[in-house]
Motif scaffolding. Structure first.
Motif, PDB file in Angstrom:
ATOM      1  N   ARG A   1       0.837  -1.215   0.000  1.00 10.82           N
ATOM      2  CA  ARG A   1       0.000   0.000   0.000  1.00 10.82           C
ATOM      3  C   ARG A   1       0.863   1.252   0.000  1.00 10.82           C
ATOM      4  NH1 ARG A   1      -2.930  -3.041   3.662  1.00 10.82           N
ATOM      5  NH2 ARG A   1      -2.054  -1.869   5.418  1.00 10.82           N
ATOM      6  N   PHE A   2       1.895   1.286   0.843  1.00  7.86           N
ATOM      7  CA  PHE A   2       2.736   2.481   0.931  1.00  7.86           C
ATOM      8  C   PHE A   2       3.506   2.705  -0.370  1.00  7.86           C
ATOM      9  CE2 PHE A   2       6.568   4.871   1.906  1.00  7.86           C
ATOM     10  CZ  PHE A   2       6.032   5.967   2.577  1.00  7.86           C
ATOM     11  N   TYR A   3       4.133   1.662  -0.871  1.00  9.08           N
ATOM     12  CA  TYR A   3       4.980   1.822  -2.053  1.00  9.08           C
ATOM     13  C   TYR A   3       4.170   2.091  -3.326  1.00  9.08           C
ATOM     14  CZ  TYR A   3       9.308   0.912   0.410  1.00  9.08           C
ATOM     15  OH  TYR A   3      10.386   1.023   1.251  1.00  9.08           O
ATOM     16  N   THR A   4       2.910   1.655  -3.373  1.00  7.49           N
ATOM     17  CA  THR A   4       2.086   1.930  -4.555  1.00  7.49           C
ATOM     18  C   THR A   4       1.215   3.173  -4.339  1.00  7.49           C
ATOM     19  OG1 THR A   4       0.395   0.333  -3.820  1.00  7.49           O
ATOM     20  CG2 THR A   4       2.068  -0.453  -5.385  1.00  7.49           C
ATOM     21  N   ASP A   5       0.393   3.172  -3.299  1.00  4.93           N
ATOM     22  CA  ASP A   5      -0.559   4.269  -3.099  1.00  4.93           C
ATOM     23  C   ASP A   5       0.110   5.585  -2.735  1.00  4.93           C
ATOM     24  OD1 ASP A   5      -2.470   2.330  -3.537  1.00  4.93           O
ATOM     25  OD2 ASP A   5      -3.099   2.188  -1.447  1.00  4.93           O
ATOM     26  N   VAL A   6       1.214   5.537  -2.018  1.00  3.99           N
ATOM     27  CA  VAL A   6       1.867   6.767  -1.555  1.00  3.99           C
ATOM     28  C   VAL A   6       3.046   7.138  -2.453  1.00  3.99           C
ATOM     29  CG1 VAL A   6       3.045   7.884   0.376  1.00  3.99           C
ATOM     30  CG2 VAL A   6       1.105   6.366   0.821  1.00  3.99           C
ATOM     31  N   LEU A   7       3.984   6.197  -2.631  1.00  7.28           N
ATOM     32  CA  LEU A   7       5.169   6.533  -3.420  1.00  7.28           C
ATOM     33  C   LEU A   7       4.917   6.495  -4.924  1.00  7.28           C
ATOM     34  CD1 LEU A   7       8.086   4.839  -1.434  1.00  7.28           C
ATOM     35  CD2 LEU A   7       7.171   7.165  -1.254  1.00  7.28           C
ATOM     36  N   GLY A   8       3.934   5.728  -5.360  1.00  6.34           N
ATOM     37  CA  GLY A   8       3.567   5.738  -6.778  1.00  6.34           C
ATOM     38  C   GLY A   8       4.146   4.622  -7.629  1.00  6.34           C
TER      39      GLY A   8
END
Length: 129
Positions: free
Chosen positions: A18-25
């Motif tokens: 979630r962090f690496y896709t939703d936040v970092l892109g």
């Protein structure tokens, strides 16, 4: 020779995804069950979907947690990601609630910032002029 795969040890693969896709892109590339709850889970830059993959690797090995803790305690990033504009990315990520341990800092032709990936790692973003 070129870099094909590198990894960061994470304390939860789903949280890391979630962090690496939703936040970092980043975009999910591979998600292969390995038995139990572990997966071969990689992400890539949307700008280079066939480029180097980042493995979001479970941090279950006994040596990993002390290693990660020592890096964080000393302020050492586990990985470094290139961005076009460190200040703009810092501002974007800050509005998403990302915690930074180092605000943008320019050192000659290089600007860096360091963030907490919520999975036990510090990550550096960098731009070289």
């Amino acid at each position: 020779m070129k870099i094909h795969l590198t990894s960061v040890f994470v304390d939860g693969q789903e949280k890391a995804l979630r962090f690496y896709t939703d936040v970092l892109g980043f975009e999910k590339k591979h998600d292969v069950p390995l038995g139990g709850e572990d997966r071969w889970l990689t992400v890539v830059s949307p700008e280079h979907p066939d480029g180097p993959e980042l493995l979001l690797e479970p941090d279950k090995h006994p040596a990993v947690k002390p290693y990660k803790s020592a890096l964080v305690e000393d302020g050492i990033p586990a990985a470094s990601f290139a961005v076009d504009d460190v200040q703009a990315e810092f501002d974007r990520l800050r509005t998403l609630g990302v915690h930074f341990t180092q605000e943008p800092l320019t050192m000659g032709p290089v600007t860096t910032a360091v963030l907490d990936d919520t999975c036990g790692n510090l990550i550096q973003i960098v731009h070289s002029a």
